[in-house]
Design a protein around this motif. Structure first.
Motif, mmCIF file in Angstrom:
data_model
loop_
_atom_site.group_PDB
_atom_site.id
_atom_site.type_symbol
_atom_site.label_atom_id
_atom_site.label_comp_id
_atom_site.label_asym_id
_atom_site.label_seq_id
_atom_site.Cartn_x
_atom_site.Cartn_y
_atom_site.Cartn_z
ATOM 1 N N SER A 245 1.192 -1.395 -0.258
ATOM 2 C CA SER A 245 0.225 0.491 -0.084
ATOM 3 C C SER A 245 1.046 1.325 0.078
ATOM 4 N N GLY A 246 0.224 2.514 -1.044
ATOM 5 C CA GLY A 246 1.168 3.641 -1.137
ATOM 6 C C GLY A 246 2.451 3.886 -1.779
ATOM 7 N N SER A 247 2.220 2.529 -2.540
ATOM 8 C CA SER A 247 2.658 2.487 -3.610
ATOM 9 C C SER A 247 2.878 3.008 -4.708
ATOM 10 N N GLY A 248 1.395 3.469 -5.046
ATOM 11 C CA GLY A 248 0.825 5.180 -5.641
ATOM 12 C C GLY A 248 0.090 3.469 -7.166
ATOM 13 N N ASP B 198 10.660 0.792 -8.902
ATOM 14 C CA ASP B 198 9.914 1.413 -7.695
ATOM 15 C C ASP B 198 10.004 3.271 -8.084
ATOM 16 N N SER B 199 8.963 2.841 -7.826
ATOM 17 C CA SER B 199 8.450 4.217 -8.129
ATOM 18 C C SER B 199 9.032 5.425 -6.722
ATOM 19 N N THR B 200 9.961 5.324 -5.609
ATOM 20 C CA THR B 200 10.828 5.947 -4.520
ATOM 21 C C THR B 200 10.271 7.311 -5.603
ATOM 22 N N THR B 201 11.653 7.570 -6.662
ATOM 23 C CA THR B 201 11.620 8.960 -6.795
ATOM 24 C C THR B 201 10.807 9.073 -8.272
ATOM 25 N N LEU B 202 9.837 8.745 -8.479
ATOM 26 C CA LEU B 202 9.270 8.844 -9.945
ATOM 27 C C LEU B 202 7.669 9.579 -9.609
ATOM 28 N N THR B 203 7.407 10.035 -10.348
ATOM 29 C CA THR B 203 6.324 10.687 -10.549
ATOM 30 C C THR B 203 4.602 9.562 -11.274
ATOM 31 N N ILE B 204 3.796 9.594 -10.521
ATOM 32 C CA ILE B 204 2.792 9.043 -11.223
ATOM 33 C C ILE B 204 2.551 8.826 -12.573
ATOM 34 N N PHE C 210 5.251 -5.087 -11.052
ATOM 35 C CA PHE C 210 5.666 -4.918 -9.371
ATOM 36 C C PHE C 210 5.727 -3.414 -8.874
ATOM 37 N N LEU C 211 4.840 -2.632 -8.148
ATOM 38 C CA LEU C 211 5.461 -1.111 -7.903
ATOM 39 C C LEU C 211 5.690 -1.371 -6.408
ATOM 40 N N ASP C 212 7.028 -0.543 -5.747
ATOM 41 C CA ASP C 212 7.286 -0.970 -4.780
ATOM 42 C C ASP C 212 8.078 0.368 -4.265
ATOM 43 N N ALA C 213 8.268 1.242 -3.204
ATOM 44 C CA ALA C 213 8.191 2.041 -2.495
ATOM 45 C C ALA C 213 9.064 2.503 -1.531
ATOM 46 N N SER C 214 10.160 2.817 -0.984
ATOM 47 C CA SER C 214 10.449 2.614 0.467
ATOM 48 C C SER C 214 9.423 3.226 1.462
ATOM 49 N N ALA C 215 9.109 2.949 2.345
ATOM 50 C CA ALA C 215 8.220 2.332 3.192
ATOM 51 C C ALA C 215 8.163 4.007 3.316
ATOM 52 N N GLU C 216 9.329 5.045 4.058
ATOM 53 C CA GLU C 216 9.546 6.268 4.402
ATOM 54 C C GLU C 216 8.914 7.193 3.017
ATOM 55 N N GLU C 217 8.837 6.873 2.514
ATOM 56 C CA GLU C 217 8.144 7.377 0.813
ATOM 57 C C GLU C 217 6.884 7.121 1.113
ATOM 58 N N ARG C 218 6.417 5.974 1.336
ATOM 59 C CA ARG C 218 4.768 5.774 1.247
ATOM 60 C C ARG C 218 3.865 6.360 2.709
ATOM 61 N N ALA C 219 4.677 6.728 3.589
ATOM 62 C CA ALA C 219 4.215 6.397 4.954
ATOM 63 C C ALA C 219 4.165 8.619 4.413
ATOM 64 N N GLU C 220 4.916 9.709 3.585
ATOM 65 C CA GLU C 220 5.274 10.761 3.330
ATOM 66 C C GLU C 220 3.804 10.763 2.918
ATOM 67 N N ARG C 221 3.703 9.931 1.401
ATOM 68 C CA ARG C 221 2.882 10.094 1.063
ATOM 69 C C ARG C 221 1.393 10.031 1.740
ATOM 70 N N ARG C 222 0.999 8.919 2.488
ATOM 71 C CA ARG C 222 0.105 8.665 2.854
ATOM 72 C C ARG C 222 -0.760 9.620 4.547
ATOM 73 N N PHE C 223 0.780 10.699 4.953
ATOM 74 C CA PHE C 223 0.677 11.428 5.672
ATOM 75 C C PHE C 223 0.427 12.976 5.030
ATOM 76 N N ASN C 224 0.781 13.386 3.782
ATOM 77 C CA ASN C 224 0.352 14.529 2.730
ATOM 78 C C ASN C 224 -1.129 13.815 3.246
#
Ligand code: DC
Length: 228
Positions: A13-16, A202-208, A145-159
């Motif tokens: 969740s949060g990988s976009g 890995d979508s950590t540094t990618l836009t949608i 398989f779409l992934d992203a770091s846990a920190e980036e996913r937390a920030e997306r959810r937070f925003n």
């Protein structure tokens, strides 16, 4: 219909993946399966009916009997349970954690299998989940398989939550994400993992938009179709 008109997108969740799948379904004019919504609906119904989240038999009977429909409303999709629109009630943390719990039970997953497979209809399907490429649609020609770091996913959810006016704590969100990840990746049945033939993005540094372009390039290459 050719089984080839099928794209599976799995990931935490949060990988976009939800947003990416909606954009792809709209662009291709294909059907969309949000399999997480089915687990959330079951969890919601179990909580409402006071069914224990560990009672495999009662939960799988409930899963088979659910009267669920997804109805397009122009803007998106309404989720109806026995005719009631419950879309907003499915996105709470309580329902998310309960969904993760019921999803770890094999009988529950088996009970939801036919319902998920039935989404594969012409002209094609985008299947969003955790085990779309590994269990539900192992023959799909395009698996992501779409992934992203846990920190980036937390920030997306937070925003997202802040935009909705919720007073939230990013450390708590990060710890909930890590807890859910651990359960989804380490459960005995259908654990979250890339299929052997999946392409990992890995979508950590990618836009949608960048993720969508990467998936479409893959679709054009593998399915030999041109997408406008
Ligand atoms: O994608 P989501 O957050 O709405 O999913 C809710 C939960 O359901 C998630 O914790 C894992 C589970 N799930 C699953 O086990 N298999 C799927 N195909 C989709 C979701």
């Amino acid at each position: 219909m050719s089984v080839l008109n099928l794209i599976t997108i799995d990931g935490p969740s949060g990988s976009g993946k939800g947003t990416v799948c909606h954009i792809l379904a709209k662009k291709l004019q294909w059907h969309l399966l949000d399999s997480g919504a089915l687990y959330r609906i079951l969890a919601y119904a179990a909580l409402q009916n006071k069914v224990s989240l560990t009672d495999a038999k009662a939960l799988s009977e409930l899963a088979l009997s659910l009267d669920v429909s997804f109805v397009s409303n122009g803007n998106g999709v309404d989720t109806l349970l026995s005719g009631e629109n419950i879309g907003d009630k499915l996105r709470t943390e309580v329902v998310g954690q309960a969904a993760s719990e019921v999803a770890s039970i094999q009988d529950v997953r088996t009970a939801l299998l036919a319902r998920q497979k039935a989404f594969l209809q012409a002209p094609g399907l985008i299947a969003d989940g955790r085990d779309m490429g590994t269990v539900v649609f192992p023959d799909a020609a395009v698996k992501v398989f779409l992934d992203a770091s846990a920190e980036e996913r937390a920030e997306r959810r937070f925003n997202q939550l802040q935009e909705k006016g919720f007073n939230v704590n990013i450390a708590q969100i990060l710890s909930e994400i890590k807890e859910r990840d651990f359960r989804d990746r380490n459960r005995a049945v259908a654990p979250l993992r890339p299929a052997d033939d999946a392409i990992v993005i890995d979508s950590t540094t990618l836009t949608i938009d960048e993720v969508v372009s990467k998936v479409l390039a893959l679709v054009e290459l593998k399915l030999k179709i041109t997408v406008e």
